[in-house]
Design an enzyme around this catalytic site. Structure first.
Site, mmCIF file in Angstrom:
data_model
loop_
_atom_site.group_PDB
_atom_site.id
_atom_site.type_symbol
_atom_site.label_atom_id
_atom_site.label_comp_id
_atom_site.label_asym_id
_atom_site.label_seq_id
_atom_site.Cartn_x
_atom_site.Cartn_y
_atom_site.Cartn_z
ATOM 1 N N GLY A 167 81.759 45.498 78.115
ATOM 2 C CA GLY A 167 82.611 44.587 77.353
ATOM 3 C C GLY A 167 82.375 43.108 77.583
ATOM 4 O O GLY A 167 82.611 42.293 76.689
ATOM 5 N N ASP A 174 93.973 43.915 81.912
ATOM 6 C CA ASP A 174 95.038 44.620 81.204
ATOM 7 C C ASP A 174 96.038 45.133 82.242
ATOM 8 O O ASP A 174 96.864 44.376 82.731
ATOM 9 C CB ASP A 174 94.387 45.737 80.389
ATOM 10 C CG ASP A 174 95.326 46.405 79.404
ATOM 11 O OD1 ASP A 174 96.240 45.742 78.913
ATOM 12 O OD2 ASP A 174 95.139 47.604 79.122
ATOM 13 N N ARG A 181 81.628 45.530 68.736
ATOM 14 C CA ARG A 181 81.202 44.639 69.825
ATOM 15 C C ARG A 181 80.478 43.390 69.336
ATOM 16 O O ARG A 181 80.563 42.334 69.947
ATOM 17 C CB ARG A 181 80.243 45.376 70.769
ATOM 18 C CG ARG A 181 80.887 46.380 71.672
ATOM 19 C CD ARG A 181 79.928 46.736 72.793
ATOM 20 N NE ARG A 181 80.235 48.008 73.418
ATOM 21 C CZ ARG A 181 81.157 48.181 74.364
ATOM 22 N NH1 ARG A 181 81.875 47.164 74.774
ATOM 23 N NH2 ARG A 181 81.362 49.367 74.888
ATOM 24 N N ASP A 228 85.753 41.365 80.844
ATOM 25 C CA ASP A 228 86.206 40.931 79.529
ATOM 26 C C ASP A 228 87.711 40.701 79.479
ATOM 27 O O ASP A 228 88.184 39.693 78.983
ATOM 28 C CB ASP A 228 85.770 41.941 78.437
ATOM 29 C CG ASP A 228 86.148 43.384 78.775
ATOM 30 O OD1 ASP A 228 86.776 43.626 79.825
ATOM 31 O OD2 ASP A 228 85.791 44.277 77.978
ATOM 32 N N ASP A 255 84.932 46.536 72.527
ATOM 33 C CA ASP A 255 84.746 47.629 71.568
ATOM 34 C C ASP A 255 86.005 48.455 71.358
ATOM 35 O O ASP A 255 86.960 48.390 72.128
ATOM 36 C CB ASP A 255 83.666 48.583 72.081
ATOM 37 C CG ASP A 255 84.197 49.464 73.213
ATOM 38 O OD1 ASP A 255 84.803 48.915 74.151
ATOM 39 O OD2 ASP A 255 84.046 50.699 73.139
HETATM 40 P P1 5GP Z 1 92.649 47.586 83.128
HETATM 41 O O1 5GP Z 1 91.968 48.391 84.170
HETATM 42 O O2 5GP Z 1 92.979 46.176 83.539
HETATM 43 O O3 5GP Z 1 93.814 48.297 82.531
HETATM 44 O O4 5GP Z 1 91.681 47.528 81.911
HETATM 45 C C1 5GP Z 1 90.602 46.764 81.928
HETATM 46 C C2 5GP Z 1 89.568 47.320 80.992
HETATM 47 O O5 5GP Z 1 90.135 48.041 79.896
HETATM 48 C C3 5GP Z 1 88.809 46.179 80.399
HETATM 49 O O6 5GP Z 1 87.679 45.886 81.164
HETATM 50 C C4 5GP Z 1 88.450 46.708 79.028
HETATM 51 O O7 5GP Z 1 87.243 47.397 79.104
HETATM 52 C C5 5GP Z 1 89.543 47.694 78.680
HETATM 53 N N1 5GP Z 1 90.552 47.087 77.808
HETATM 54 C C6 5GP Z 1 91.811 46.706 78.131
HETATM 55 N N2 5GP Z 1 92.458 46.167 77.098
HETATM 56 C C7 5GP Z 1 91.580 46.188 76.086
HETATM 57 C C8 5GP Z 1 91.643 45.727 74.725
HETATM 58 O O8 5GP Z 1 92.630 45.184 74.217
HETATM 59 N N3 5GP Z 1 90.511 45.916 73.991
HETATM 60 C C9 5GP Z 1 89.386 46.487 74.476
HETATM 61 N N4 5GP Z 1 88.358 46.623 73.658
HETATM 62 N N5 5GP Z 1 89.295 46.918 75.749
HETATM 63 C C10 5GP Z 1 90.377 46.763 76.535
HETATM 64 MG MG MG Z 2 85.846 46.886 80.744
#
Ligand code: 5GP
Ligand code: MG
Length: 173
Positions: A40, A100, A162, A97, A156
């Site tokens: 990402g 979250d 992407r 990227d 993506d």
């Molecule tokens: P976390 O582990 O912080 O929940 O998620 C991080 C990963 O989830 C990011 O690196 C990304 O790959 C994916 N992700 C989280 N939110 C989004 C979003 O809104 N769109 C996309 N495409 N990927 C996300």
């Molecule tokens: Mg990611």
């Protein structure tokens, strides 16, 4: 079924402008190596690293996956590619990227810390603060955004979208 929002959340000009100021902040920190989380952050990493433009700044890529084909995190983070990278005693900038729930960054920082770097700072293009389930803050953030699923500029959904130059919201229809 999902479709793109009518207008981008962030257009190419807005991204460009923010990257310019972010690069100045990062430049001042004298990092030895950027560790970029595939896939990402590939476009963000390319754009920000050439703005930092420091001859001794190294770059390496690792892979972290937790999502599969879903828009909801599956909690467990798989990390690969770290074994071959020299991290010991280096000032590391970890780039992803989007922040979250925070699971991915937390897992990565924990794993990297065990490899004894001189320091680790983290940088994300996008931050969804309201989604955080672990107590974690990135050192550098491009944009704070609402709790919406976004695609484009490297991000993506099931490997689509992407290559779009802007960041879009994906809406359920
Ligand atoms: P976390 O582990 O912080 O929940 O998620 C991080 C990963 O989830 C990011 O690196 C990304 O790959 C994916 N992700 C989280 N939110 C989004 C979003 O809104 N769109 C996309 N495409 N990927 C996300
Ligand atoms: Mg990611």
């Amino acid at each position: 079924m999902y479709q793109l929002s009518k207008a981008p959340l962030l257009n190419a000009q807005q991204i460009d402008k923010r990257l310019e100021s972010l690069a100045q902040e990062l430049k001042a920190c004298d990092f030895d190596i950027i560790l970029s989380v595939l896939t990402g952050s590939y476009i963000f990493t390319a754009d920000i690293s050439r703005r930092i433009a420091c001859p001794n700044l190294q770059i390496a890529f690792i892979k972290a996956s937790s999502y599969g084909n879903s828009t909801e995190s599956q909690g467990k983070v798989q990390i690969s590619g770290i074994e071959k990278i020299e991290i010991k005693n280096k000032r590391v900038l970890l780039i992803d990227d989007i922040l979250d729930t925070g699971n991915t960054m937390c897992a990565l920082v924990k794993t990297l810390t065990e490899l004894n770097p001189a320091s680790i700072k983290t940088c994300v293009l996008l931050n969804k603060e309201s989604r955080r389930t672990v107590d974690y803050h990135a050192d550098f953030v491009g944009f704070d955004i609402e709790n919406k699923f976004v695609v484009g500029y490297g991000l993506d959904y099931a490997n689509d979208y992407r290559t779009l130059p802007e960041i879009w919201t994906l809406e359920e229809v």
